[in-house]
Write a protein that holds these residues in place. Structure first.
Motif, short mmCIF file in Angstrom:
data_model
loop_
_atom_site.label_atom_id
_atom_site.label_comp_id
_atom_site.label_asym_id
_atom_site.label_seq_id
_atom_site.Cartn_x
_atom_site.Cartn_y
_atom_site.Cartn_z
N THR A 277 68.72 21.08 -23.72
CA THR A 277 67.28 20.50 -23.56
C THR A 277 66.39 21.08 -24.36
N ASN A 278 66.75 22.53 -24.42
CA ASN A 278 65.81 23.36 -25.39
C ASN A 278 66.18 23.15 -26.89
N MET A 279 67.43 22.54 -27.15
CA MET A 279 67.65 22.30 -28.50
C MET A 279 66.81 20.88 -28.92
N TRP A 280 66.99 19.97 -27.78
CA TRP A 280 66.21 18.45 -28.23
C TRP A 280 64.69 18.84 -28.19
N LYS A 281 64.11 19.71 -27.28
CA LYS A 281 62.79 19.86 -27.40
C LYS A 281 62.40 20.42 -28.79
N ALA A 282 63.11 21.30 -29.27
CA ALA A 282 63.00 21.80 -30.53
C ALA A 282 62.85 20.87 -31.56
N LEU A 283 64.07 20.02 -31.89
CA LEU A 283 64.11 18.88 -32.69
C LEU A 283 63.06 17.95 -32.48
N LEU A 284 62.67 17.52 -31.48
CA LEU A 284 61.82 16.36 -31.34
C LEU A 284 60.22 16.80 -31.55
N GLU A 285 60.13 18.26 -31.12
CA GLU A 285 58.66 18.75 -31.64
C GLU A 285 58.56 18.77 -33.07
N ILE B 150 74.98 27.86 -26.26
CA ILE B 150 74.61 28.39 -25.19
C ILE B 150 74.59 29.82 -25.55
N ASP B 151 75.34 30.29 -26.07
CA ASP B 151 75.09 31.76 -26.42
C ASP B 151 73.94 32.34 -27.19
N TYR B 152 73.37 31.45 -27.98
CA TYR B 152 72.07 31.91 -28.74
C TYR B 152 71.08 31.56 -27.71
N VAL B 153 70.90 30.42 -26.90
CA VAL B 153 70.03 30.40 -25.87
C VAL B 153 69.87 31.53 -24.76
N GLU B 154 71.05 31.94 -24.36
CA GLU B 154 71.07 32.96 -23.23
C GLU B 154 70.83 34.34 -24.07
N SER B 155 71.05 34.65 -25.08
CA SER B 155 70.79 35.90 -25.65
C SER B 155 69.33 35.91 -26.02
N ALA B 156 68.65 35.02 -26.36
CA ALA B 156 67.12 35.03 -26.83
C ALA B 156 66.42 35.26 -25.51
N SER B 157 65.24 36.21 -25.73
CA SER B 157 64.22 36.30 -24.66
C SER B 157 63.63 34.85 -24.32
N ASP B 158 63.35 33.96 -25.19
CA ASP B 158 62.69 32.74 -24.99
C ASP B 158 63.88 31.65 -25.46
N PRO B 159 64.61 30.79 -24.55
CA PRO B 159 65.55 29.93 -24.94
C PRO B 159 64.94 28.82 -25.82
N LEU B 160 63.96 28.56 -26.11
CA LEU B 160 63.54 27.77 -27.22
C LEU B 160 63.78 28.41 -28.38
N GLU B 161 63.40 29.77 -28.62
CA GLU B 161 63.67 30.42 -29.86
C GLU B 161 65.10 30.42 -30.24
N GLY B 162 65.92 30.72 -29.21
CA GLY B 162 67.38 30.74 -29.36
C GLY B 162 67.89 29.41 -30.00
N ALA B 163 67.36 28.18 -29.30
CA ALA B 163 68.03 26.72 -29.74
C ALA B 163 67.38 26.74 -31.32
N LYS B 164 66.16 27.07 -31.56
CA LYS B 164 65.67 26.99 -32.82
C LYS B 164 66.58 27.80 -33.66
N TRP C 100 69.63 28.25 -33.75
CA TRP C 100 71.02 27.56 -33.82
C TRP C 100 70.73 26.51 -34.48
N ILE C 101 69.63 25.84 -34.45
CA ILE C 101 69.21 24.66 -35.35
C ILE C 101 69.17 24.93 -36.87
N ASP C 102 68.58 26.25 -37.00
CA ASP C 102 68.35 26.85 -38.43
C ASP C 102 69.65 26.99 -39.04
N GLU C 103 70.88 27.29 -38.15
CA GLU C 103 72.22 27.46 -38.85
C GLU C 103 73.22 26.46 -38.87
N ASN C 104 72.51 25.38 -38.32
CA ASN C 104 73.41 23.90 -38.12
C ASN C 104 72.66 22.74 -38.78
#
Length: 299
Positions: free
Chosen positions: A60-68, A270-284, A286-290
């Motif tokens: 959900t955080n990944m798609w929030k980042a992509l759509l925004e 999942i690892d990036y989102v769980e490791s980040a203080s802000d799940p959205l930043e973790g998703a972003k 991951w997106i940058d790297e993929n």
């Protein structure tokens, strides 16, 4: 100007006004998507349902980042699975990104198949669900072994969210195997905490789990054999939308259908989102790297 010419002039003016009004109406009949995100001034909000499960928070955080990033406004609605399906039916929710079929969420599919759009496309094709125990519990390798070793687990299967499809299937499993066990509902975080405490103290525990899930990278757990296939075999993860979403957001609807991930990709997300203080930043991150992968989805 004689009277006849004056009447003709008035008629021509009225005709021109009618044509202009018709053109204005036609140009206004565009989707939220056309008038919003493409112009960068979209005030419409796409509401995505979120459940407090590791992989659901990640996607959900990944798609929030992509759509925004594409100019859409995205909000989350935190719901249980049952409430989420009801909200899709009523149109109060736009999207649910995680529906497991053919077994885990079959009850929701049967109930809502006429009032909710269940996508035929899947974003994960190798999902698995079952009861797990730590690998050091060598006495138990099958669901059929549980009654014989009931005392190890105090007759308890540690569960998560009541109403989740997997919890319903686990209740069915208890009946199918005539298990003298009680399924205790809680939440996914509470269940994972129980697993952590048990593993750290090398105590037995049995719980319903699913893959993909980050817990398998943290602890040595094994799925119990399920000879009756109550949990089914390979599960596929779909998404669902409210009726009318495809017409309101055709591009986004196509992007969801293009979405595809494998074990490594979802595990890293999942690892990036769980490791980040802000799940959205973790998703972003991951997106940058993929970026090449996500470009295939949102092309």
């Amino acid at each position: 100007m004689n009277k006849r010419n004056k009447e003709l002039s008035i008629m021509l003016v009225l005709l021109m006004l009618a044509l202009l009004t018709a053109c204005g109406s036609t140009s206004g009949e565009t989707s939220n998507e056309q008038t919003g995100a493409e112009s960068g001034v979209n005030e419409e909000v796409i509401t995505i349902g979120q459940i407090n499960w590791a992989e659901n928070i990640a996607v959900t955080n990944m798609w929030k980042a992509l759509l925004e990033d594409k100019g859409y406004n995205v909000e989350f609605s935190i719901l249980s699975m049952g409430a989420m399906m009801q909200a899709l039916e009523t149109g109060d929710l736009d999207v649910s990104l995680e529906i497991w079929l053919p077994v885990q969420d079959a009850n929701y599919f049967e109930t809502y198949k006429d009032t909710v759009n269940f996508s035929e496309s899947t974003w994960f094709d190798n999902a698995k669900v079952g009861l797990v125990v730590p690998t050091y519990v060598e006495e138990v390798n099958s669901v059929e072994d549980l009654n014989e070793h009931k005392e190890l687990f105090d007759g308890e299967i540690v569960g998560f969210d009541p109403g989740a499809g997997t919890m319903d299937v686990t209740e069915q499993l208890i009946q199918d195997y005539d298990l003298d066990f009680e399924l205790t509902p809680s939440s996914e975080p509470a269940m994972l905490s129980e697993i952590q405490r048990s593993v750290e103290n090398e105590k037995p525990i049995v719980a319903p789990l699913w893959s993909p899930h980050s817990v398998f990278s943290k602890y040595d757990l094994k799925f119990l054999e399920d000879p009756q296939s109550t949990y089914g075999g390979i599960e596929k993860i779909h998404h669902g939308t409210r009726h009318g979403f495809e017409e309101d957001y055709p591009k986004v609807n196509d992007w969801f259908k293009n979405w595809k991930m494998d074990d490594q990709q979802i595990g890293q997300l999942i690892d990036y989102v769980e490791s980040a203080s802000d799940p959205l930043e973790g998703a972003k991150k991951w997106i940058d790297e993929n970026q090449a992968l996500v470009n295939e989805w949102v092309k």
